[in-house]
Design a protein around this motif. Structure first.
Motif, PDB file in Angstrom:
ATOM      1  N   PRO A  27      -2.138  -7.548  28.438  1.00 47.55           N
ATOM      2  CA  PRO A  27      -2.126  -6.456  29.416  1.00 47.55           C
ATOM      3  C   PRO A  27      -0.769  -6.295  30.084  1.00 47.55           C
ATOM      4  O   PRO A  27      -0.330  -5.170  30.360  1.00 47.55           O
ATOM      5  CB  PRO A  27      -3.193  -6.891  30.436  1.00 47.55           C
ATOM      6  N   LEU A  28      -0.089  -7.428  30.318  1.00 45.06           N
ATOM      7  CA  LEU A  28       1.235  -7.351  30.927  1.00 45.06           C
ATOM      8  C   LEU A  28       2.219  -6.675  29.982  1.00 45.06           C
ATOM      9  O   LEU A  28       3.070  -5.884  30.404  1.00 45.06           O
ATOM     10  CB  LEU A  28       1.716  -8.767  31.276  1.00 45.06           C
ATOM     11  N   MET A  29       2.090  -6.956  28.678  1.00 45.59           N
ATOM     12  CA  MET A  29       2.945  -6.305  27.689  1.00 45.59           C
ATOM     13  C   MET A  29       2.739  -4.800  27.700  1.00 45.59           C
ATOM     14  O   MET A  29       3.700  -4.024  27.618  1.00 45.59           O
ATOM     15  CB  MET A  29       2.646  -6.862  26.300  1.00 45.59           C
ATOM     16  N   SER A  30       1.480  -4.379  27.780  1.00 40.33           N
ATOM     17  CA  SER A  30       1.188  -2.941  27.797  1.00 40.33           C
ATOM     18  C   SER A  30       1.759  -2.290  29.052  1.00 40.33           C
ATOM     19  O   SER A  30       2.311  -1.181  29.003  1.00 40.33           O
ATOM     20  CB  SER A  30      -0.327  -2.721  27.731  1.00 40.33           C
ATOM     21  N   PHE A  31       1.628  -2.991  30.173  1.00 37.55           N
ATOM     22  CA  PHE A  31       2.104  -2.440  31.445  1.00 37.55           C
ATOM     23  C   PHE A  31       3.627  -2.322  31.463  1.00 37.55           C
ATOM     24  O   PHE A  31       4.181  -1.373  32.018  1.00 37.55           O
ATOM     25  CB  PHE A  31       1.627  -3.323  32.592  1.00 37.55           C
ATOM     26  N   MET A  32       4.312  -3.296  30.844  1.00 33.55           N
ATOM     27  CA  MET A  32       5.774  -3.354  30.895  1.00 33.55           C
ATOM     28  C   MET A  32       6.427  -2.704  29.675  1.00 33.55           C
ATOM     29  O   MET A  32       7.640  -2.789  29.512  1.00 33.55           O
ATOM     30  CB  MET A  32       6.223  -4.807  31.015  1.00 33.55           C
TER      31      MET A  32
ATOM     32  N   VAL B 263     -16.531  -3.571  16.649  1.00 38.72           N
ATOM     33  CA  VAL B 263     -16.658  -4.951  17.123  1.00 38.72           C
ATOM     34  C   VAL B 263     -15.392  -5.393  17.832  1.00 38.72           C
ATOM     35  O   VAL B 263     -15.432  -5.964  18.936  1.00 38.72           O
ATOM     36  CB  VAL B 263     -16.980  -5.898  15.938  1.00 38.72           C
ATOM     37  N   PHE B 264     -14.251  -5.133  17.219  1.00 39.63           N
ATOM     38  CA  PHE B 264     -12.986  -5.573  17.808  1.00 39.63           C
ATOM     39  C   PHE B 264     -12.690  -4.818  19.100  1.00 39.63           C
ATOM     40  O   PHE B 264     -12.202  -5.396  20.079  1.00 39.63           O
ATOM     41  CB  PHE B 264     -11.847  -5.367  16.808  1.00 39.63           C
ATOM     42  N   GLY B 265     -13.001  -3.522  19.116  1.00 39.13           N
ATOM     43  CA  GLY B 265     -12.721  -2.722  20.305  1.00 39.13           C
ATOM     44  C   GLY B 265     -13.572  -3.116  21.500  1.00 39.13           C
ATOM     45  O   GLY B 265     -13.071  -3.216  22.619  1.00 39.13           O
ATOM     46  N   TYR B 266     -14.870  -3.356  21.258  1.00 35.30           N
ATOM     47  CA  TYR B 266     -15.783  -3.576  22.382  1.00 35.30           C
ATOM     48  C   TYR B 266     -16.056  -5.055  22.679  1.00 35.30           C
ATOM     49  O   TYR B 266     -16.380  -5.396  23.827  1.00 35.30           O
ATOM     50  CB  TYR B 266     -17.097  -2.844  22.128  1.00 35.30           C
ATOM     51  N   LEU B 267     -15.928  -5.929  21.688  1.00 30.03           N
ATOM     52  CA  LEU B 267     -16.200  -7.341  21.924  1.00 30.03           C
ATOM     53  C   LEU B 267     -14.929  -8.170  22.092  1.00 30.03           C
ATOM     54  O   LEU B 267     -14.990  -9.281  22.619  1.00 30.03           O
ATOM     55  CB  LEU B 267     -17.039  -7.929  20.785  1.00 30.03           C
TER      56      LEU B 267
ATOM     57  N   GLU C  23     -13.121  -2.524  25.384  1.00 31.27           N
ATOM     58  CA  GLU C  23     -12.754  -1.135  25.652  1.00 31.27           C
ATOM     59  C   GLU C  23     -13.723  -0.445  26.608  1.00 31.27           C
ATOM     60  O   GLU C  23     -13.366   0.542  27.248  1.00 31.27           O
ATOM     61  CB  GLU C  23     -12.690  -0.354  24.334  1.00 31.27           C
ATOM     62  N   LEU C  24     -14.945  -0.959  26.704  1.00 32.44           N
ATOM     63  CA  LEU C  24     -15.909  -0.339  27.605  1.00 32.44           C
ATOM     64  C   LEU C  24     -15.404  -0.347  29.044  1.00 32.44           C
ATOM     65  O   LEU C  24     -15.705   0.566  29.832  1.00 32.44           O
ATOM     66  CB  LEU C  24     -17.251  -1.070  27.515  1.00 32.44           C
ATOM     67  N   LEU C  25     -14.615  -1.351  29.387  1.00 30.35           N
ATOM     68  CA  LEU C  25     -14.060  -1.413  30.747  1.00 30.35           C
ATOM     69  C   LEU C  25     -13.060  -0.292  31.003  1.00 30.35           C
ATOM     70  O   LEU C  25     -12.699  -0.041  32.151  1.00 30.35           O
ATOM     71  CB  LEU C  25     -13.387  -2.765  30.981  1.00 30.35           C
ATOM     72  N   GLY C  26     -12.617   0.365  29.930  1.00 30.03           N
ATOM     73  CA  GLY C  26     -11.706   1.492  30.104  1.00 30.03           C
ATOM     74  C   GLY C  26     -12.321   2.632  30.882  1.00 30.03           C
ATOM     75  O   GLY C  26     -11.602   3.499  31.401  1.00 30.03           O
ATOM     76  N   LEU C  27     -13.658   2.650  30.999  1.00 33.59           N
ATOM     77  CA  LEU C  27     -14.320   3.672  31.818  1.00 33.59           C
ATOM     78  C   LEU C  27     -13.896   3.564  33.278  1.00 33.59           C
ATOM     79  O   LEU C  27     -13.948   4.544  34.029  1.00 33.59           O
ATOM     80  CB  LEU C  27     -15.840   3.516  31.708  1.00 33.59           C
ATOM     81  N   PHE C  28     -13.486   2.360  33.690  1.00 35.08           N
ATOM     82  CA  PHE C  28     -13.048   2.148  35.068  1.00 35.08           C
ATOM     83  C   PHE C  28     -11.531   2.233  35.211  1.00 35.08           C
ATOM     84  O   PHE C  28     -10.997   1.946  36.276  1.00 35.08           O
ATOM     85  CB  PHE C  28     -13.533   0.771  35.554  1.00 35.08           C
ATOM     86  N   GLY C  29     -10.856   2.606  34.124  1.00 32.46           N
ATOM     87  CA  GLY C  29      -9.403   2.716  34.144  1.00 32.46           C
ATOM     88  C   GLY C  29      -8.751   1.549  33.418  1.00 32.46           C
ATOM     89  O   GLY C  29      -9.286   0.433  33.397  1.00 32.46           O
ATOM     90  N   ASN C  30      -7.601   1.803  32.818  1.00 33.74           N
ATOM     91  CA  ASN C  30      -6.909   0.761  32.062  1.00 33.74           C
ATOM     92  C   ASN C  30      -6.475  -0.401  32.935  1.00 33.74           C
ATOM     93  O   ASN C  30      -6.461  -1.553  32.479  1.00 33.74           O
ATOM     94  CB  ASN C  30      -5.691   1.353  31.347  1.00 33.74           C
TER      95      ASN C  30
ATOM     96  N   VAL D 174      -8.042  -1.662  35.499  1.00 33.97           N
ATOM     97  CA  VAL D 174      -9.201  -2.534  35.705  1.00 33.97           C
ATOM     98  C   VAL D 174      -9.463  -3.343  34.437  1.00 33.97           C
ATOM     99  O   VAL D 174      -9.698  -4.566  34.483  1.00 33.97           O
ATOM    100  CB  VAL D 174     -10.443  -1.703  36.093  1.00 33.97           C
ATOM    101  N   LYS D 175      -9.437  -2.673  33.279  1.00 34.93           N
ATOM    102  CA  LYS D 175      -9.681  -3.374  32.023  1.00 34.93           C
ATOM    103  C   LYS D 175      -8.660  -4.484  31.807  1.00 34.93           C
ATOM    104  O   LYS D 175      -9.018  -5.626  31.472  1.00 34.93           O
ATOM    105  CB  LYS D 175      -9.628  -2.392  30.857  1.00 34.93           C
ATOM    106  N   HIS D 176      -7.393  -4.177  31.997  1.00 35.28           N
ATOM    107  CA  HIS D 176      -6.340  -5.171  31.790  1.00 35.28           C
ATOM    108  C   HIS D 176      -6.481  -6.334  32.761  1.00 35.28           C
ATOM    109  O   HIS D 176      -6.282  -7.499  32.384  1.00 35.28           O
ATOM    110  CB  HIS D 176      -4.972  -4.511  31.940  1.00 35.28           C
ATOM    111  N   ALA D 177      -6.821  -6.031  34.010  1.00 34.66           N
ATOM    112  CA  ALA D 177      -6.953  -7.091  35.015  1.00 34.66           C
ATOM    113  C   ALA D 177      -8.113  -8.027  34.666  1.00 34.66           C
ATOM    114  O   ALA D 177      -7.984  -9.257  34.753  1.00 34.66           O
ATOM    115  CB  ALA D 177      -7.160  -6.483  36.402  1.00 34.66           C
ATOM    116  N   VAL D 178      -9.249  -7.448  34.248  1.00 34.18           N
ATOM    117  CA  VAL D 178     -10.416  -8.277  33.915  1.00 34.18           C
ATOM    118  C   VAL D 178     -10.119  -9.155  32.708  1.00 34.18           C
ATOM    119  O   VAL D 178     -10.419 -10.364  32.707  1.00 34.18           O
ATOM    120  CB  VAL D 178     -11.646  -7.381  33.639  1.00 34.18           C
TER     121      VAL D 178
END
Length: 480
Positions: free
Chosen positions: A47-52, A432-436, A440-447, A449-453
């Protein structure tokens, strides 16, 4: 006699059986910790890589109007240079001047000729640097640093485009761009921070340090993943079988393991499935390469080729029915996108030309893959659950087939490359890879939130492993 043994002796038979597996839980956990430290530790960085991630000022290729006045024909220019065959040809504008850019057989870098005087032009570096300035929206000094013809190091397979030119900036972070000069596309941007994070991630998460070991690499990863899942399941069984842990730290370890068990099994099982799917993947068919006879290109592009109110920013050759066809893309009156096709002589082609071209290229790959008849080709302009961002190219032609695997092929209209082949097994693995694995389901709350979790779950797994090793060390001391 230890408290565990006493409690085990008094427990029902199924509990006694589970408690006797505790030594195996400990042994497997030692190996599992290797995987957890590698995968959870590096997963925290993703997630840090994506953010930076370094980002361009624009993702769209340049849209400068091509100058069409007083051009020589490609046959005259390339014929004079002794070129009789090309795999690709287009008209480009570099610093306000028109050039023919040719893709020659067995050549990785494009060649250029001035379209008005026919002179061989050494402008590859200038083209690459001008394209980089476009994507950076900057006039800063840049330096062409060569052409990359394979995936390696910081330019990994995920970037998809090859060959690419590398352009270096003079910035403190040593930002560099990788660019597809044949279609003016951006491969990726890399700075020192991303290079370090990517290298660290590939080393730990993908076991890049074993890249040269062949099948040993996936085998070791499978073993460690199996240890993670087995140690987790045994830990759950022991937690249920044992009424109360001896120490507070063991209770913390047990409850934390229980709370993380689903996440652990989710990450490990989906990772194992992803790895197995990659090992079983069939090789892609050989790419299609057009083959144009220079003598057939006796007409020079001119203003008469334009639609009313049109300015062109792309003019390139495609192959249809074995003949060269110009693909002309631009806009009309500055407000409406335009796309039309012309014969080598400059005559307008019929409206079904895009469909016929798509069918020819798709038939080429379908025959190579042994597929039967497919449906009608369709143009896809955006990424979706089936054709995801990982495939990079847009827009693409798409066709579905009726084979047992329900294959769908996607091709790039610019060069006829096979952008993706998607089958039922790929769709299942992607889900499977996306959701497990990526949750990716956490993306409903924003990226964010997903990255932090995901990052917190990675940290929690590392801490759980550290506590487990600490408890194992204590047990070893007592035993000695």
């Amino acid at each position: 006699m230890s408290n565990a043994a006493v409690s085990g002796a008094r427990a029902p038979r199924w509990r006694q059986w589970l408690l006797r597996l505790m030594p195996w839980h400990r042994r497997l956990a030692i190996l599992a910790c290797v995987g957890i430290f590698s995968w959870a530790g590096s997963g925290m960085l993703h997630p840090l890589m994506s953010f930076m991630q370094a980002r361009p000022a624009t993702m769209s290729p340049p849209q400068q109007a091509l100058p069409l006045e007083e051009l020589l024909s490609p046959a005259a220019v390339l014929g004079a240079a002794g070129i009789d065959k090309v795999q690709g040809l287009r008209l480009v504008q570099i610093e306000g001047e028109p050039y023919y850019q040719a893709r020659l057989p067995s050549a990785d870098e494009p060649r250029y000729w001035h379209a008005r005087n026919g002179n061989d032009a050494d402008v590859l570096a200038r083209h690459a640097e001008a394209l980089a300035r476009h994507y950076l929206a900057s006039d800063e000094p840049l330096a062409y640093a060569g052409t990359l013809t394979g995936y390696k190091g910081e330019y990994a397979f995920i970037n998809r485009l090859l060959p690419v030119a590398r352009v270096d900036t003079g910035r403190e972070n040593r930002l560099r761009l990788y660019l597809d000069l044949y279609h003016d596309r951006l491969g990726t941007l890399v700075d020192q921070r991303k290079a370090w994070f990517s290298g660290f991630f590939q080393t730990l998460h993908s076991f890049g340090w074993l890249e040269a070991a062949g099948p040993l690499r996936p085998l070791l990863m499978f073993i460690l993943l199996a240890c993670v899942m087995s140690a987790t399941l045994l830990g759950l069984g022991i937690f249920v079988a044992r009424k109360r842990a001896v120490s507070g730290l063991r209770r913390w370890h047990g409850w934390a393991g229980l709370g993380l068990a689903l996440a652990t099994l989710s990450f490990a099982s989906s990772g194992a499935y992803h790895l197995l799917h990659k090992q079983r993947a069939e090789p892609m068919p050989r790419p299609f390469h057009a083959n144009f006879a220079v003598a057939d290109l006796a007409a020079a592009p001119e203003q008469a080729w334009l639609l009313p109110g049109e300015s062109l920013y792309q003019l390139s050759l495609i192959e249809l029915d074995g003949q060269p066809v110009w693909r002309a893309q631009g806009n009309q009156y500055g407000v409406m996108d335009s796309l039309h096709y012309l014969s080598a002589a400059g005559d307008e082609m019929t409206d079904d030309t895009p469909r016929r071209y798509a069918s020819e290229r798709l038939d080429h790959y379908a025959q190579a893959l042994g597929l039967g008849e497919g449906g009608e080709p369709a143009m896809q302009h955006g990424f979706d659950h089936e054709y995801g961002f990982v495939f990079k190219r847009l827009p693409v032609f798409k066709r579905e087939y009726t084979d047992a695997a329900h294959t769908t092929l996607f091709i790039d209209p610019l060069d006829g490359a096979l952008a993706a082949r998607v089958q039922d097994a790929d769709r299942l693995e992607s889900w499977v890879f996306g959701y497990l694995h990526k949750w990716e389901l956490l993306g409903l709350f924003g990226n964010n939130v997903k990255h932090a979790v995901v990052a917190l779950l990675g940290l929690a797994h590392v801490l759980l492993a550290v506590i487990g090793l600490s408890l194992l060390r204590r047990s070893s001391r007592r035993a000695s």
